[in-house]
Scaffold this motif. Structure first.
Motif, PDB file in Angstrom:
ATOM      1  N   ASN A 215     112.403 -62.812  62.173  1.00  0.00           N
ATOM      2  CA  ASN A 215     112.905 -63.439  60.931  1.00  0.00           C
ATOM      3  C   ASN A 215     113.724 -62.420  60.134  1.00  0.00           C
ATOM      4  O   ASN A 215     114.715 -62.768  59.507  1.00  0.00           O
ATOM      5  CB  ASN A 215     111.736 -63.912  60.063  1.00  0.00           C
TER       6      ASN A 215
ATOM      7  N   THR B  81     106.179 -55.672  52.663  1.00  0.00           N
ATOM      8  CA  THR B  81     105.817 -56.654  51.635  1.00  0.00           C
ATOM      9  C   THR B  81     104.550 -56.196  50.915  1.00  0.00           C
ATOM     10  O   THR B  81     104.479 -56.196  49.679  1.00  0.00           O
ATOM     11  CB  THR B  81     105.617 -58.045  52.282  1.00  0.00           C
TER      12      THR B  81
ATOM     13  N   TYR C  71     103.107 -65.377  61.608  1.00  0.00           N
ATOM     14  CA  TYR C  71     102.713 -64.668  60.380  1.00  0.00           C
ATOM     15  C   TYR C  71     101.860 -65.536  59.443  1.00  0.00           C
ATOM     16  O   TYR C  71     100.677 -65.274  59.236  1.00  0.00           O
ATOM     17  CB  TYR C  71     103.964 -64.208  59.606  1.00  0.00           C
TER      18      TYR C  71
ATOM     19  N   THR D 200     105.648 -66.559  53.122  1.00  0.00           N
ATOM     20  CA  THR D 200     106.729 -65.604  53.385  1.00  0.00           C
ATOM     21  C   THR D 200     107.797 -66.152  54.332  1.00  0.00           C
ATOM     22  O   THR D 200     108.668 -65.412  54.786  1.00  0.00           O
ATOM     23  CB  THR D 200     106.131 -64.296  53.940  1.00  0.00           C
ATOM     24  N   GLY D 201     107.730 -67.463  54.649  1.00  0.00           N
ATOM     25  CA  GLY D 201     108.775 -68.067  55.496  1.00  0.00           C
ATOM     26  C   GLY D 201     108.378 -68.110  56.955  1.00  0.00           C
ATOM     27  O   GLY D 201     107.196 -68.116  57.290  1.00  0.00           O
TER      28      GLY D 201
ATOM     29  N   ASN E  86     110.591 -63.771  53.214  1.00  0.00           N
ATOM     30  CA  ASN E  86     110.349 -62.566  52.408  1.00  0.00           C
ATOM     31  C   ASN E  86     111.456 -61.521  52.552  1.00  0.00           C
ATOM     32  O   ASN E  86     111.725 -60.761  51.634  1.00  0.00           O
ATOM     33  CB  ASN E  86     108.978 -61.961  52.732  1.00  0.00           C
ATOM     34  N   LYS E  87     112.102 -61.471  53.716  1.00  0.00           N
ATOM     35  CA  LYS E  87     113.069 -60.399  53.936  1.00  0.00           C
ATOM     36  C   LYS E  87     114.288 -60.525  53.033  1.00  0.00           C
ATOM     37  O   LYS E  87     114.932 -59.531  52.711  1.00  0.00           O
ATOM     38  CB  LYS E  87     113.474 -60.353  55.417  1.00  0.00           C
TER      39      LYS E  87
ATOM     40  N   GLY F  32     103.221 -57.412  58.292  1.00  0.00           N
ATOM     41  CA  GLY F  32     103.756 -56.986  59.594  1.00  0.00           C
ATOM     42  C   GLY F  32     104.133 -55.523  59.506  1.00  0.00           C
ATOM     43  O   GLY F  32     103.303 -54.636  59.697  1.00  0.00           O
ATOM     44  N   SER F  33     105.391 -55.255  59.168  1.00  0.00           N
ATOM     45  CA  SER F  33     105.817 -53.860  58.995  1.00  0.00           C
ATOM     46  C   SER F  33     105.046 -53.193  57.849  1.00  0.00           C
ATOM     47  O   SER F  33     104.902 -51.978  57.821  1.00  0.00           O
ATOM     48  CB  SER F  33     107.318 -53.808  58.680  1.00  0.00           C
ATOM     49  N   GLY F  34     104.614 -53.995  56.885  1.00  0.00           N
ATOM     50  CA  GLY F  34     103.865 -53.463  55.740  1.00  0.00           C
ATOM     51  C   GLY F  34     104.708 -53.383  54.476  1.00  0.00           C
ATOM     52  O   GLY F  34     104.180 -53.109  53.389  1.00  0.00           O
TER      53      GLY F  34
ATOM     54  N   LYS G  52     113.948 -58.374  50.087  1.00  0.00           N
ATOM     55  CA  LYS G  52     114.188 -56.951  50.371  1.00  0.00           C
ATOM     56  C   LYS G  52     115.685 -56.700  50.564  1.00  0.00           C
ATOM     57  O   LYS G  52     116.220 -55.673  50.153  1.00  0.00           O
ATOM     58  CB  LYS G  52     113.468 -56.538  51.650  1.00  0.00           C
TER      59      LYS G  52
HETATM   60  C1  LIG Z   1     107.415 -64.963  57.899  1.00  0.00           C
HETATM   61  C2  LIG Z   1     107.006 -63.548  57.735  1.00  0.00           C
HETATM   62  N1  LIG Z   1     105.895 -63.296  57.022  1.00  0.00           N
HETATM   63  C3  LIG Z   1     105.449 -62.033  56.856  1.00  0.00           C
HETATM   64  C4  LIG Z   1     106.112 -60.962  57.436  1.00  0.00           C
HETATM   65  C5  LIG Z   1     105.552 -59.601  57.236  1.00  0.00           C
HETATM   66  O1  LIG Z   1     106.306 -58.904  56.295  1.00  0.00           O
HETATM   67  P1  LIG Z   1     106.361 -57.314  56.321  1.00  0.00           P
HETATM   68  O2  LIG Z   1     107.123 -56.921  57.554  1.00  0.00           O
HETATM   69  O3  LIG Z   1     107.070 -56.967  55.090  1.00  0.00           O
HETATM   70  O4  LIG Z   1     104.985 -56.828  56.387  1.00  0.00           O
HETATM   71  C6  LIG Z   1     107.269 -61.188  58.187  1.00  0.00           C
HETATM   72  C7  LIG Z   1     107.958 -60.064  58.832  1.00  0.00           C
HETATM   73  O5  LIG Z   1     108.866 -60.201  59.585  1.00  0.00           O
HETATM   74  C8  LIG Z   1     107.729 -62.515  58.332  1.00  0.00           C
HETATM   75  O6  LIG Z   1     108.834 -62.790  59.033  1.00  0.00           O
END
Ligand SMILES: Cc1ncc(COP(=O)(O)O)c(C=O)c1O
Length: 350
Positions: free
Chosen positions: A86, A213, A305, A333-334, A57-58, A209-211, A61
């Motif tokens: 990641n 996404t 994740y 999201t990987g 997902n990163k 995670g960070s929010g 961004k």
């Molecule tokens: C594989 C994966 N999925 C989901 C997330 C969560 O994404 P976000 O930090 O945008 O909430 C991350 C964050 O590092 C991630 O690496």
């Protein structure tokens, strides 16, 4: 103000961006699992954002973050996370591919073995990132160690800027108004694919995670008035202001592309039951979810994740929150590099 897909794409096209992803990423049905679970389950493959095997997902961004860093004539990008982050690894490769230097301040939630560097940390080195490992003090949380890492990184930036070097300071997870546009754009892409498939989706599940996404997905949903219900499964202990800061982030991202700030707290729907013992700590539910998708569909999730988010989705199917026959998307999201990380992160998968 609600826009159609074409108008939304036009707005997004006006902000700085560099092409790093292969888009659109595929979205396909999970035939065997759909039959077994009694729903129509699709998966959106943001694990295939590109350009190497380890997408995620990163990278969406970072198209906007690195695009802005190039426009601002930066030489360096700084970012933060855990040693197996990641986000940090994707920052390292996207910076390398864009002729920028990456500097990573990484909190050692799980201590790396200097003689056996693995997974994302190994990739960071191959991508030539400048690494600073921040060891956790006794009883220090990941959150507090990350705050220290950010302070050290900011001091480092000040030193570089005093010598005339320009730096971009990217927050944890790329979660600011610029990075968040990646998932406004990602949501618009999903809705466009759904239209082409002629399917009205009921739910979109993803790991948060960070929010960033989540903020982007919800901002994208509101921007084009989509009916898809976004379900965010928490994988990292939330800060006290998690929701309010993500509302702010979603609205700043909308303003960054020239749209109205229309996201409110109640737009977020969080599931807090699948964090397990903590961030980067495997859970039984996550291991079971990873094994299920691997055995039924041959697709790999990760223990930190996506395994936890998929466990949340399975639970909602089993409890009847998701009605049989529903159309559901799981956003991958990987993160599968974690399968090659330290055993403490991996958990019991066989
Ligand atoms: C594989 C994966 N999925 C989901 C997330 C969560 O994404 P976000 O930090 O945008 O909430 C991350 C964050 O590092 C991630 O690496």
């Amino acid at each position: 103000m609600s826009l159609n897909i074409k108008k939304a794409k036009q707005l997004i096209s006006l902000v700085p961006r560099v092409e790093l992803c292969f888009l659109p990423t595929p979205m396909h049905k999970l035939e065997r699992l759909s039959k077994a679970l009694g729903i129509n389950l699709y998966i959106k493959r943001d694990d295939f954002t590109g350009k190497n095997l380890f997408g995620g997902n990163k990278t969406r961004k970072l198209e906007f973050l690195i695009g802005k860093a190039i426009e601002d004539k930066c030489e360096y990008v700084f970012t933060y996370g855990a040693t197996q982050s990641n986000h940090a690894m994707q920052t390292a490769w996207t910076a390398a591919a864009s002729n920028l230097k990456s500097v990573l301040y990484l909190a050692a939630v799980v201590d790396p073995d200097e003689n056996d560097i693995k997974s994302n940390l190994l990739l960071d080195k191959i991508f030539d990132a400048e690494l600073h490992i921040v060891d956790l003090k006794e009883n220090e949380s990941f959150g507090d160690a990350t705050k220290r890492a950010i302070k050290l990184g900011s001091e480092h930036i000040r030193r570089l800027e005093a010598t005339g070097k320009k730096c971009m300071n990217i927050p944890v997870g790329g979660a600011n108004e610029i990075g968040t546009v990646g998932y406004i754009s990602g949501f618009v892409e999903i809705e466009e694919q759904a239209e082409k498939m002629n399917i009205d989706f009921d739910y979109l599940y993803h790991a948060s995670g960070s929010g960033g996404t989540m903020a982007g997905l919800v901002a994208g949903k509101k921007l084009i008035s989509s009916n898809i219900n976004v379900q965010s499964v928490i994988t990292l202990s939330e800060s006290d202001n998690y929701i309010s800061s993500n509302v702010k982030n979603a609205n700043s991202a909308l303003e960054y592309i020239g749209a109205e700030p229309i996201v409110i707290e109640s737009d977020f729907d969080l599931n807090r039951n699948f964090l397990g013992p903590g961030y980067e700590c495997p859970s039984e539910a996550s291991s079971a979810a990873i094994k299920l998708l691997a055995k039924q569909e041959g697709i790999l999730l990760d223990p930190v994740y996506t395994g936890k988010a998929f466990a949340g989705l399975l639970n909602d199917i089993h409890t009847g929150k998701i009605k049989s026959g529903s159309n559901v998307i799981f956003l991958h999201t990987g993160g599968a590099t974690a399968l090659f990380a330290e055993k403490d992160i991996l958990g019991d998968l066989f």
